[in-house]
Design an enzyme around this catalytic site. Sequence first.
Site, PDB file in Angstrom:
ATOM      1  N   GLU A  13      -1.044  -3.099 -19.776  1.00 13.79           N
ATOM      2  CA  GLU A  13      -2.184  -3.723 -19.071  1.00 13.79           C
ATOM      3  C   GLU A  13      -3.177  -2.690 -18.553  1.00 13.79           C
ATOM      4  O   GLU A  13      -2.864  -1.494 -18.466  1.00 13.79           O
ATOM      5  CB  GLU A  13      -1.661  -4.558 -17.909  1.00 13.79           C
ATOM      6  CG  GLU A  13      -0.827  -3.735 -16.930  1.00 13.79           C
ATOM      7  CD  GLU A  13      -0.824  -4.311 -15.531  1.00 13.79           C
ATOM      8  OE1 GLU A  13      -1.916  -4.501 -14.970  1.00 13.79           O
ATOM      9  OE2 GLU A  13       0.277  -4.533 -14.997  1.00 13.79           O
ATOM     10  N   LYS A 149       6.734  -7.469  -7.278  1.00 15.48           N
ATOM     11  CA  LYS A 149       6.358  -6.395  -6.351  1.00 15.48           C
ATOM     12  C   LYS A 149       7.011  -6.596  -4.984  1.00 15.48           C
ATOM     13  O   LYS A 149       7.085  -7.712  -4.466  1.00 15.48           O
ATOM     14  CB  LYS A 149       4.844  -6.365  -6.201  1.00 15.48           C
ATOM     15  CG  LYS A 149       4.181  -5.896  -7.460  1.00 15.48           C
ATOM     16  CD  LYS A 149       2.793  -5.381  -7.149  1.00 15.48           C
ATOM     17  CE  LYS A 149       2.062  -5.133  -8.435  1.00 15.48           C
ATOM     18  NZ  LYS A 149       1.843  -6.362  -9.189  1.00 15.48           N
TER      19      LYS A 149
HETATM   20  N1  PSU Z   1       2.110  -3.156 -11.734  1.00 14.83           N
HETATM   21  C1  PSU Z   1       1.801  -2.051 -10.999  1.00 14.83           C
HETATM   22  N2  PSU Z   1       0.603  -2.074 -10.327  1.00 14.83           N
HETATM   23  C2  PSU Z   1      -0.282  -3.137 -10.396  1.00 14.83           C
HETATM   24  C3  PSU Z   1       0.062  -4.292 -11.165  1.00 14.83           C
HETATM   25  C4  PSU Z   1       1.269  -4.239 -11.821  1.00 14.83           C
HETATM   26  O1  PSU Z   1       2.579  -1.074 -10.942  1.00 14.83           O
HETATM   27  O2  PSU Z   1      -1.343  -3.100  -9.772  1.00 14.83           O
HETATM   28  C5  PSU Z   1      -0.911  -5.481 -11.252  1.00 14.83           C
HETATM   29  C6  PSU Z   1      -0.588  -6.341 -12.477  1.00 14.83           C
HETATM   30  O3  PSU Z   1      -1.769  -6.399 -13.254  1.00 14.83           O
HETATM   31  C7  PSU Z   1      -0.253  -7.710 -11.919  1.00 14.83           C
HETATM   32  C8  PSU Z   1      -1.158  -7.751 -10.722  1.00 14.83           C
HETATM   33  O4  PSU Z   1      -0.499  -8.731 -12.857  1.00 14.83           O
HETATM   34  O5  PSU Z   1      -0.935  -6.446 -10.165  1.00 14.83           O
HETATM   35  C9  PSU Z   1      -0.828  -8.907  -9.789  1.00 14.83           C
HETATM   36  O6  PSU Z   1      -1.976  -9.236  -9.064  1.00 14.83           O
HETATM   37  P1  PSU Z   1      -2.098 -10.652  -8.303  1.00 14.83           P
HETATM   38  O7  PSU Z   1      -0.962 -10.624  -7.307  1.00 14.83           O
HETATM   39  O8  PSU Z   1      -3.448 -10.653  -7.632  1.00 14.83           O
HETATM   40  O9  PSU Z   1      -1.937 -11.720  -9.322  1.00 14.83           O
END
Ligand code: PSU
Length: 299
Positions: A13, A149
Amino acid sequence: MNSSSPTPAVALETTVLSHGLPFPANQDLATSIESVVREHGAQPHTVGVVDGRVSTACTPSEIQRFCCESGIEKVSIRNLPVVVARKQMGATTVAATIRLARQAGIRVMATGGIGGVHQDRLGKPTFDESADLTELSRCPVTVVCAGPKAILHLEATRERMETLGITVVGWQTDSMPAFYCGRSNFAVDVRCDTIDEVAGIVAARDALDLPQAIVLAVPLPDEAALPFERVSEVVSNALSMDTAGDLAPHEVTPFLLDAVRNELGDQALVANVELLKQNAAIAAQLAVHLAALPDHGAD
Ligand code: PSU
Ligand code: MN
């Protein structure tokens, strides 16, 4: 491998480059993560929207733009058609990356941590649930990550994954990893100790024609992992600050990742980069294995 086997491919990504890691760590990561995938015999496919054009194999100069340009939009499913129509740059999240990768015939993605259900902000529920979860429920790929996360409401996230039918496979672990925290209090659906076992579950999902993704959650080793209590403390302090009230929903994840990095410094950055590389290595091995299975991997 028979001659008609597809080339093993791993999608990567761009949100992690534009919004997840600071410069120049993002640039180093972009280069090293692609090398890790190649070293394990697969082809890296960095996914993003470049001036309105979907790319599922960004070139080094395109990747450079995601690392260096400011103001690149974080693109999930809801705003994907908008950035394409407006010919903008778009850094794809897990949700947008798996959708675009799947359309291009790529079945394996590597990332850091997936999105999930957020915690209350300023003491109030926000109903903020990442579109990563809904997309994982309707996109039959395998996402190799370090679990959801650690900044999220893990209990709610685990429940939602169960409701949505997303199989959580623990890589050599029974406990669901939580990003830079190597383990959580929540269980995986199944533990696998070999790539062959994981590939068996992926092949069964496909034979059953189930629409959901499989999440292969890989823990950081204990010596590299951050203490969960410390991360929780930083996150709850950040979420009770006045500024937390002004965040747009898509800004919450980058805001919290920054808060953890500001408090825990290098340790957090090193852990984040380590887990991304570790996941890329396992994703590449899985892609190689899947490409060698008869009748698997080709659309
Ligand atoms: N993995 C990481 N750092 C990130 C992300 C993933 O180590 O910043 C990103 C991914 O793109 C994931 C996003 O889809 O964070 C989630 O964001 P949100 O909670 O706004 O959907
Ligand atoms: Mn959100």
